[in-house]
Scaffold this motif. Structure first.
Motif, short mmCIF file in Angstrom:
data_model
loop_
_atom_site.label_atom_id
_atom_site.label_comp_id
_atom_site.label_asym_id
_atom_site.label_seq_id
_atom_site.Cartn_x
_atom_site.Cartn_y
_atom_site.Cartn_z
N SER A 5 0.83 -1.20 0.00
CA SER A 5 0.00 0.00 0.00
C SER A 5 0.86 1.25 0.00
O SER A 5 1.84 1.35 0.74
CB SER A 5 -0.91 -0.01 1.22
N PRO A 6 0.49 2.23 -0.82
CA PRO A 6 1.21 3.51 -0.79
C PRO A 6 0.73 4.43 0.33
O PRO A 6 1.32 5.49 0.55
CB PRO A 6 0.87 4.11 -2.15
N ILE A 7 -0.33 4.05 1.02
CA ILE A 7 -0.94 4.91 2.03
C ILE A 7 0.02 5.10 3.21
O ILE A 7 0.59 4.14 3.74
CB ILE A 7 -2.27 4.32 2.52
N ILE A 33 6.02 12.05 3.57
CA ILE A 33 4.69 11.72 3.10
C ILE A 33 4.13 12.95 2.39
O ILE A 33 4.67 14.05 2.52
CB ILE A 33 3.75 11.27 4.24
N GLY A 86 -2.97 10.74 -8.13
CA GLY A 86 -1.59 10.90 -7.70
C GLY A 86 -1.04 12.30 -7.89
O GLY A 86 0.17 12.51 -7.70
N SER A 125 -7.83 3.00 3.55
CA SER A 125 -7.23 4.17 2.89
C SER A 125 -6.75 5.22 3.88
O SER A 125 -6.11 6.20 3.45
CB SER A 125 -8.26 4.81 1.95
N PHE A 133 -5.65 11.83 -0.49
CA PHE A 133 -5.02 10.69 0.17
C PHE A 133 -3.64 11.15 0.65
O PHE A 133 -2.99 11.98 0.00
CB PHE A 133 -4.85 9.51 -0.79
N VAL A 166 -0.04 9.75 1.09
CA VAL A 166 0.75 8.61 0.63
C VAL A 166 2.22 8.83 0.93
O VAL A 166 2.65 9.94 1.30
CB VAL A 166 0.56 8.39 -0.89
N ASN A 167 3.00 7.78 0.77
CA ASN A 167 4.44 7.90 0.90
C ASN A 167 4.99 8.81 -0.20
O ASN A 167 4.54 8.75 -1.35
CB ASN A 167 5.09 6.52 0.80
N TRP A 169 5.92 7.54 -3.68
CA TRP A 169 4.91 6.93 -4.56
C TRP A 169 4.65 7.81 -5.78
O TRP A 169 4.51 9.02 -5.67
CB TRP A 169 3.61 6.70 -3.80
N VAL A 197 -3.52 6.36 -7.10
CA VAL A 197 -3.77 5.49 -5.96
C VAL A 197 -4.49 4.24 -6.46
O VAL A 197 -5.41 4.35 -7.28
CB VAL A 197 -4.63 6.21 -4.91
#
Length: 345
Positions: A29-31, A102, A109, A169, A181, A183-184, A187, A191
């Motif tokens: 997961s990129p979250i 993050i 994205g 999520s 979102f 995310v890292n 990424w 998503v």
């Protein structure tokens, strides 16, 4: 006669890198994780606090003069901070998010436009800056209390619920409303579809219930206090109204409770202290007058039928400022028994 064998060339297929399937792509997961988001928010709070402290050092008298409107100033500063840095103008990263690696993106994205980044902060900022705001009694004891309850308790509970339990999520309410979102930072790309799916029905139902309870709670409390004058909170509400009616009082809070103490002497005997406390914010800097402390104590004794039977009454006067991102106060406090307050000149 010897025959020379010609070497035969063997063709070797060069392995191509397999493209991850949608299911494989979503397995990692990129979250951004829970604690990284919490740590980033704390670092952002520290940055805003430093801004507030610098502002206080330069213009403390002006901040004191703002009174309860000071939190609106702090709200504007925080809104500009998060709106700018969490948008494409700040590459989707506030200072805390940049340190924790993050970022804030949409489902494709991409970083958010400024308007959506501002919208994203509004629920969080509303809860934070209204929670300790010095609101007038006309709002607290009117139908507007439902709006305040919705904005503070309803939104706050919904934000916390989704942040804790929407583990798929990690979208809290402000993320859902803005379609964002966290995310890292490494990424790239949209998503994954399974993570960007609409909020589950259970989460939506729980949030709707929390918002409804937040709006109805203050109204139910008002009706309860009006219909039953024997409730333990009714005398406290009367004291609050009496204290806030003083022309030099800007706002106040009233509490009643019990403290249990245990002594190491006398065989570890315990003691129960029943106390009433009044915390009042003064409009001016003259908080050292003993007469003001005495006046508030007498208001408590007159408005609360059982105040004279308590062990202690604590009166605290404060003067300063609170802009939500920083505060500075000077206090005057006195604790006496009801009999001592009544005997004071």
């Amino acid at each position: 006669m010897s025959s020379t064998a010609k070497p035969t060339a063997q063709s070797q297929a060069t392995p191509t890198q397999a493209q991850p399937s949608p299911s494989t792509a979503s397995s990692t997961s990129p979250i951004a994780g829970f604690w990284r988001r919490v740590a980033a928010f704390m670092l952002d709070g520290l940055a805003l606090g430093l801004i507030g402290m610098a502002l206080g050092a330069l213009a403390s008298d002006a901040l004191v003069g703002l009174g309860p409107w000071g939190r609106l100033l702090g709200f504007g500063i925080a809104l500009a901070y998060f709106g700018f840095f969490n948008s494409r103008l700040g590459w989707g990263q506030s200072l805390g998010k940049r340190l924790l690696q993050i970022k804030v993106v949409d489902a494709q994205g991409a970083e958010l436009p400024l308007g959506r980044a501002v919208l994203r902060y509004l629920p969080v900022g509303t809860v934070w800056f209204l929670s300790n705001a010095q609101l007038p009694d006309a709002l607290l004891f009117s139908a507007w209390a439902a709006v305040l309850g919705l904005a503070i308790f309803g939104l706050g509970a919904c934000l916390l619920y989704l942040f804790l339990f929407n583990r798929r999520s990690r979208q809290a309410l402000h993320d859902v409303l803005s379609g964002s979102f966290v995310v890292n930072a490494a990424w790239q790309g949209p998503v994954p579809a399974d993570l960007a799916a609409p909020l589950p029905t259970l989460h939506r139902a729980v949030c709707a219930l929390l918002l409804l309870l937040g709006a109805l709670g203050p109204l139910i409390s008002q009706q309860w206090l009006q219909k039953d004058s024997q409730t333990p909170f009714a005398p406290l509400a009367q004291i609050l109204l009496a204290v806030n009616a003083e022309p030099w009082v800007q706002s106040s809070a009233v509490n009643q409770g019990v403290t249990y103490t245990q002594s190491s002497k006398d065989g570890g005997s315990s003691r129960t202290i029943r106390h009433l406390s009044i915390h009042a914010i003064s409009r001016d800097a003259d908080i050292d007058q003993a007469q003001r402390l005495q006046a508030l104590a007498r208001l408590a004794l007159d408005a609360h039928p059982d105040a004279a039977t308590l062990d202690q009454i604590q009166i605290t006067l404060a003067h300063g400022y609170d802009i939500g991102i920083a505060s500075s106060w000077r206090y005057q406090r006195r604790v006496l028994s009801p009999a001592e307050w009544a005997a004071s000149p």
